[in-house]
Motif scaffolding. Sequence first.
Motif, PDB file in Angstrom:
ATOM      1  N   THR A 286       0.810  -1.217   0.000  1.00 40.39           N
ATOM      2  CA  THR A 286       0.000   0.000   0.000  1.00 40.39           C
ATOM      3  C   THR A 286       0.844   1.267   0.000  1.00 40.39           C
TER       4      THR A 286
ATOM      5  N   ASN B 165      -0.757   5.276   0.691  1.00 38.56           N
ATOM      6  CA  ASN B 165      -1.882   6.217   0.754  1.00 38.56           C
ATOM      7  C   ASN B 165      -3.188   5.603   0.242  1.00 38.56           C
ATOM      8  N   ASP B 166      -3.372   4.314   0.468  1.00 40.48           N
ATOM      9  CA  ASP B 166      -4.560   3.637  -0.061  1.00 40.48           C
ATOM     10  C   ASP B 166      -5.841   3.970   0.686  1.00 40.48           C
TER      11      ASP B 166
ATOM     12  N   LYS C  40      -7.001   6.684   1.069  1.00 40.55           N
ATOM     13  CA  LYS C  40      -7.632   7.791   0.351  1.00 40.55           C
ATOM     14  C   LYS C  40      -8.568   7.269  -0.738  1.00 40.55           C
ATOM     15  N   ARG C  41      -8.524   5.967  -0.990  1.00 42.29           N
ATOM     16  CA  ARG C  41      -9.428   5.340  -1.967  1.00 42.29           C
ATOM     17  C   ARG C  41     -10.689   4.896  -1.226  1.00 42.29           C
ATOM     18  N   PRO C  42     -11.854   5.111  -1.817  1.00 37.95           N
ATOM     19  CA  PRO C  42     -13.111   4.889  -1.093  1.00 37.95           C
ATOM     20  C   PRO C  42     -13.368   3.456  -0.625  1.00 37.95           C
ATOM     21  N   LEU C  43     -12.895   2.437  -1.300  1.00 44.71           N
ATOM     22  CA  LEU C  43     -13.241   1.061  -0.940  1.00 44.71           C
ATOM     23  C   LEU C  43     -12.222   0.380  -0.031  1.00 44.71           C
ATOM     24  N   THR C  44     -11.133   1.033   0.286  1.00 45.47           N
ATOM     25  CA  THR C  44     -10.060   0.380   1.032  1.00 45.47           C
ATOM     26  C   THR C  44     -10.516  -0.140   2.389  1.00 45.47           C
TER      27      THR C  44
ATOM     28  N   ASP D 198      -1.859   8.521   5.650  1.00 40.04           N
ATOM     29  CA  ASP D 198      -3.293   8.250   5.594  1.00 40.04           C
ATOM     30  C   ASP D 198      -3.830   7.482   6.802  1.00 40.04           C
TER      31      ASP D 198
END
Length: 75
Positions: A9, A11-12, A14-18, A39
């Motif tokens: 990973t 900054n994952d 910041k992704r909506p589904l993480t 993050d």
Amino acid sequence: MLLTVILPTFNDLKRPLTLKVLDSLMGLDVIVVDTPSDDGMKAECQNRNFTYLESSAVNRASRLNEGIKAAKGPW
């Protein structure tokens, strides 16, 4: 038999589904190999009892290899 899931990973969160993906992995042996990011991934891993490794590797393949070395199971 122990199945280990390795997630490289950066900054994952910041992704909506993480967070949904992390929640779906509860109960499995999960190793998150994170390039230092801002993050909050380390805290999310600690909340889920996942193994968190901080890596200086810039590419995904190197982070995957670090996770493989840390894995405890055969799979």
